[in-house]
Motif scaffolding. Structure first.
Motif, PDB file in Angstrom:
ATOM      1  N   LYS A 104      11.316  40.249 -37.370  1.00 29.19           N
ATOM      2  CA  LYS A 104      12.690  40.894 -37.037  1.00 29.19           C
ATOM      3  C   LYS A 104      13.975  38.948 -37.604  1.00 29.19           C
ATOM      4  O   LYS A 104      13.999  39.621 -37.963  1.00 29.19           O
ATOM      5  CB  LYS A 104      12.941  41.298 -36.488  1.00 29.19           C
ATOM      6  CG  LYS A 104      11.985  42.592 -35.543  1.00 29.19           C
ATOM      7  CD  LYS A 104      12.366  43.159 -34.384  1.00 29.19           C
ATOM      8  CE  LYS A 104      11.905  44.941 -34.698  1.00 29.19           C
ATOM      9  NZ  LYS A 104      10.206  44.733 -34.514  1.00 29.19           N
ATOM     10  N   PHE A 105      13.171  38.497 -36.453  1.00 27.40           N
ATOM     11  CA  PHE A 105      14.122  37.270 -37.153  1.00 27.40           C
ATOM     12  C   PHE A 105      14.540  36.950 -37.656  1.00 27.40           C
ATOM     13  O   PHE A 105      14.626  36.124 -38.490  1.00 27.40           O
ATOM     14  CB  PHE A 105      13.915  35.684 -35.812  1.00 27.40           C
ATOM     15  CG  PHE A 105      14.175  36.574 -34.482  1.00 27.40           C
ATOM     16  CD1 PHE A 105      14.938  38.318 -34.098  1.00 27.40           C
ATOM     17  CD2 PHE A 105      13.241  36.130 -33.347  1.00 27.40           C
ATOM     18  CE1 PHE A 105      15.717  38.309 -32.499  1.00 27.40           C
ATOM     19  CE2 PHE A 105      13.637  36.837 -31.643  1.00 27.40           C
ATOM     20  CZ  PHE A 105      14.797  37.599 -31.648  1.00 27.40           C
ATOM     21  N   ILE A 106      13.413  35.778 -38.364  1.00 27.56           N
ATOM     22  CA  ILE A 106      12.251  35.707 -39.725  1.00 27.56           C
ATOM     23  C   ILE A 106      12.873  36.666 -41.018  1.00 27.56           C
ATOM     24  O   ILE A 106      13.586  35.763 -42.250  1.00 27.56           O
ATOM     25  CB  ILE A 106      10.728  35.643 -39.685  1.00 27.56           C
ATOM     26  CG1 ILE A 106      10.148  34.903 -39.251  1.00 27.56           C
ATOM     27  CG2 ILE A 106      10.444  34.844 -40.847  1.00 27.56           C
ATOM     28  CD1 ILE A 106       8.924  34.428 -38.734  1.00 27.56           C
ATOM     29  N   GLY A 107      12.589  37.971 -40.505  1.00 25.79           N
ATOM     30  CA  GLY A 107      13.157  38.644 -41.328  1.00 25.79           C
ATOM     31  C   GLY A 107      14.343  38.241 -41.900  1.00 25.79           C
ATOM     32  O   GLY A 107      15.291  38.544 -42.691  1.00 25.79           O
ATOM     33  N   HIS A 108      15.654  38.324 -40.816  1.00 22.31           N
ATOM     34  CA  HIS A 108      16.936  38.565 -40.637  1.00 22.31           C
ATOM     35  C   HIS A 108      17.725  37.151 -41.165  1.00 22.31           C
ATOM     36  O   HIS A 108      18.170  37.291 -41.692  1.00 22.31           O
ATOM     37  CB  HIS A 108      17.973  38.844 -38.879  1.00 22.31           C
ATOM     38  CG  HIS A 108      18.839  38.251 -38.969  1.00 22.31           C
ATOM     39  ND1 HIS A 108      19.978  39.316 -39.451  1.00 22.31           N
ATOM     40  CD2 HIS A 108      19.696  37.307 -38.614  1.00 22.31           C
ATOM     41  CE1 HIS A 108      21.024  38.894 -38.811  1.00 22.31           C
ATOM     42  NE2 HIS A 108      21.308  38.080 -38.988  1.00 22.31           N
ATOM     43  N   LEU A 109      17.169  35.912 -41.331  1.00 23.74           N
ATOM     44  CA  LEU A 109      17.366  34.748 -40.857  1.00 23.74           C
ATOM     45  C   LEU A 109      16.945  34.301 -42.406  1.00 23.74           C
ATOM     46  O   LEU A 109      17.195  33.599 -42.777  1.00 23.74           O
ATOM     47  CB  LEU A 109      16.732  33.250 -40.374  1.00 23.74           C
ATOM     48  CG  LEU A 109      17.621  33.620 -38.836  1.00 23.74           C
ATOM     49  CD1 LEU A 109      16.951  32.863 -37.633  1.00 23.74           C
ATOM     50  CD2 LEU A 109      19.250  33.783 -38.854  1.00 23.74           C
ATOM     51  N   LEU A 110      16.035  34.182 -43.209  1.00 24.34           N
ATOM     52  CA  LEU A 110      15.497  34.696 -44.575  1.00 24.34           C
ATOM     53  C   LEU A 110      16.697  34.605 -45.470  1.00 24.34           C
ATOM     54  O   LEU A 110      18.053  35.791 -45.025  1.00 24.34           O
ATOM     55  CB  LEU A 110      14.558  35.511 -44.805  1.00 24.34           C
ATOM     56  CG  LEU A 110      12.855  34.872 -44.870  1.00 24.34           C
ATOM     57  CD1 LEU A 110      12.263  35.666 -44.564  1.00 24.34           C
ATOM     58  CD2 LEU A 110      13.053  33.127 -45.357  1.00 24.34           C
ATOM     59  N   ASP A 111      17.450  34.351 -46.499  1.00 25.31           N
ATOM     60  CA  ASP A 111      17.614  34.395 -47.433  1.00 25.31           C
ATOM     61  C   ASP A 111      17.716  36.046 -48.039  1.00 25.31           C
ATOM     62  O   ASP A 111      16.283  36.092 -48.476  1.00 25.31           O
ATOM     63  CB  ASP A 111      17.998  33.129 -48.561  1.00 25.31           C
ATOM     64  CG  ASP A 111      19.607  33.494 -50.078  1.00 25.31           C
ATOM     65  OD1 ASP A 111      20.804  33.171 -49.231  1.00 25.31           O
ATOM     66  OD2 ASP A 111      18.955  34.431 -50.866  1.00 25.31           O
ATOM     67  N   PRO A 112      18.587  36.655 -48.624  1.00 22.81           N
ATOM     68  CA  PRO A 112      18.010  37.995 -48.972  1.00 22.81           C
ATOM     69  C   PRO A 112      17.095  37.485 -50.353  1.00 22.81           C
ATOM     70  O   PRO A 112      16.634  39.159 -50.562  1.00 22.81           O
ATOM     71  CB  PRO A 112      19.003  38.730 -49.167  1.00 22.81           C
ATOM     72  CG  PRO A 112      20.065  38.493 -48.288  1.00 22.81           C
ATOM     73  CD  PRO A 112      19.856  37.147 -48.632  1.00 22.81           C
ATOM     74  N   SER A 113      17.201  36.654 -51.001  1.00 20.72           N
ATOM     75  CA  SER A 113      16.829  36.363 -52.406  1.00 20.72           C
ATOM     76  C   SER A 113      15.457  36.312 -52.652  1.00 20.72           C
ATOM     77  O   SER A 113      14.708  36.323 -53.560  1.00 20.72           O
ATOM     78  CB  SER A 113      18.161  35.560 -52.772  1.00 20.72           C
ATOM     79  OG  SER A 113      17.235  34.357 -52.489  1.00 20.72           O
ATOM     80  N   GLU A 114      15.029  35.372 -51.016  1.00 20.16           N
ATOM     81  CA  GLU A 114      13.017  35.652 -50.931  1.00 20.16           C
ATOM     82  C   GLU A 114      12.676  37.229 -50.462  1.00 20.16           C
ATOM     83  O   GLU A 114      12.167  37.058 -49.507  1.00 20.16           O
ATOM     84  CB  GLU A 114      13.524  34.650 -49.533  1.00 20.16           C
ATOM     85  CG  GLU A 114      14.273  33.375 -49.351  1.00 20.16           C
ATOM     86  CD  GLU A 114      13.042  32.592 -50.708  1.00 20.16           C
ATOM     87  OE1 GLU A 114      11.175  32.819 -51.020  1.00 20.16           O
ATOM     88  OE2 GLU A 114      13.576  30.793 -51.142  1.00 20.16           O
ATOM     89  N   ARG A 115      12.554  37.488 -51.328  1.00 23.69           N
ATOM     90  CA  ARG A 115      12.197  39.440 -50.985  1.00 23.69           C
ATOM     91  C   ARG A 115      11.244  39.575 -50.956  1.00 23.69           C
ATOM     92  O   ARG A 115      10.709  40.460 -50.208  1.00 23.69           O
ATOM     93  CB  ARG A 115      12.463  39.922 -52.525  1.00 23.69           C
ATOM     94  CG  ARG A 115      14.082  40.231 -52.730  1.00 23.69           C
ATOM     95  CD  ARG A 115      14.417  40.763 -54.653  1.00 23.69           C
ATOM     96  NE  ARG A 115      15.620  41.552 -54.457  1.00 23.69           N
ATOM     97  CZ  ARG A 115      16.943  40.755 -54.658  1.00 23.69           C
ATOM     98  NH1 ARG A 115      16.241  39.050 -55.069  1.00 23.69           N
ATOM     99  NH2 ARG A 115      17.790  40.967 -55.012  1.00 23.69           N
TER     100      ARG A 115
END
Length: 245
Positions: free
Chosen positions: A133-144
């Motif tokens: 969850k943390f990784i998904g949250h902290l990745l830039d949204p463009s890294e779909r």
């Protein structure tokens, strides 16, 4: 624990100087303990190790209290920071786990193997689900694609956690080696996949090849925790195998 203090310090705003200083103090405390431990070896007097465990237990208890204080300030809206509540709670659970293990070691407490296997896996499956969850949250949204992968891992580990909790509720009827073997094998497959994903993400972050708010040290931190979980699974598997022979 030292890295947790560092990560928390990064998340405070510039005006939260007191909380930042407390985090810096914990970094210093655990650095000194690391230096102390580096002088020990397998021939160190067991009493020295016992005293070390007491010292680390106390320091870990203090950082646990600090983390819970920070969590309370966030949840009561007394501070606004970039430390999301689940992350602070996550690090406090790890501190509680560490302190509890140190206390058990000094008291010579041995948990029965089936219970230990299930309880330990419940703890670490939750840790792995949080990491995803943390990784998904902290990745830039463009890294779909990476965000989608992180969400898939989050769902996978949530399901494994629920399954582990079900198995825990079924004890003692579940204390049979085949069930525990299957339990460990299934968890191992998912942890290996997540560990490899974290390693790839860490390497890409270090090479500045993906967009995120994830510090390289945090990427390495969560990778090491997945690798540690695999060592625990392998150790339990070895104990089960030894019991059969």
């Amino acid at each position: 624990m030292k890295e947790h203090a560092f990560f928390l310090s990064l998340g405070f705003t510039a005006d939260q100087t007191e909380l930042i200083q407390e985090a810096q103090n914990f970094i210093t405390v655990f650095e000194r303990i690391e230096e102390q431990i580096s002088s020990y070896n397998e021939n160190t007097d067991p009493e020295v190790i016992r005293q070390l465990n007491i010292q680390v237990y106390q320091s870990t208890s203090y950082i646990w209290a600090y983390k819970r204080k920070v969590l309370g300030l966030i949840l009561s809206c007394k501070i606004i920071s970039n430390n999301i509540p689940l992350l602070v709670d996550h690090t406090s659970r790890e501190a509680y786990y560490f302190a509890k293990r140190l206390k058990e070691l000094n008291e010579g407490i041995l948990i029965p193997l089936p219970e230990a296997i299930i309880k330990e896996n419940v703890f670490f499956l939750k840790i792995m689900a949080d990491h995803s969850k943390f990784i998904g949250h902290l990745l830039d949204p463009s890294e779909r694609k990476l965000v989608d992968q992180a969400r898939e891992f989050s769902h996978d580990f949530d399901q494994l956690l629920f399954q582990a909790q079900d198995l825990d509720h079924m004890r003692p009827q579940s204390e049979t080696t085949p069930l525990l073997d299957q339990f460990l094998d299934q968890n191992r497959v998912s942890v290996v996949a997540l560990r490899d994903f974290k390693k790839t993400a860490r390497d890409l972050i270090e090479a500045c090849r993906i967009k995120s708010n994830i510090p390289a040290l945090l990427a390495d931190h969560v990778y090491r925790e997945a690798d540690h979980f695999l060592h625990i699974i392998d150790a339990f598997d070895a104990h089960l195998t030894a019991q059969k022979s």
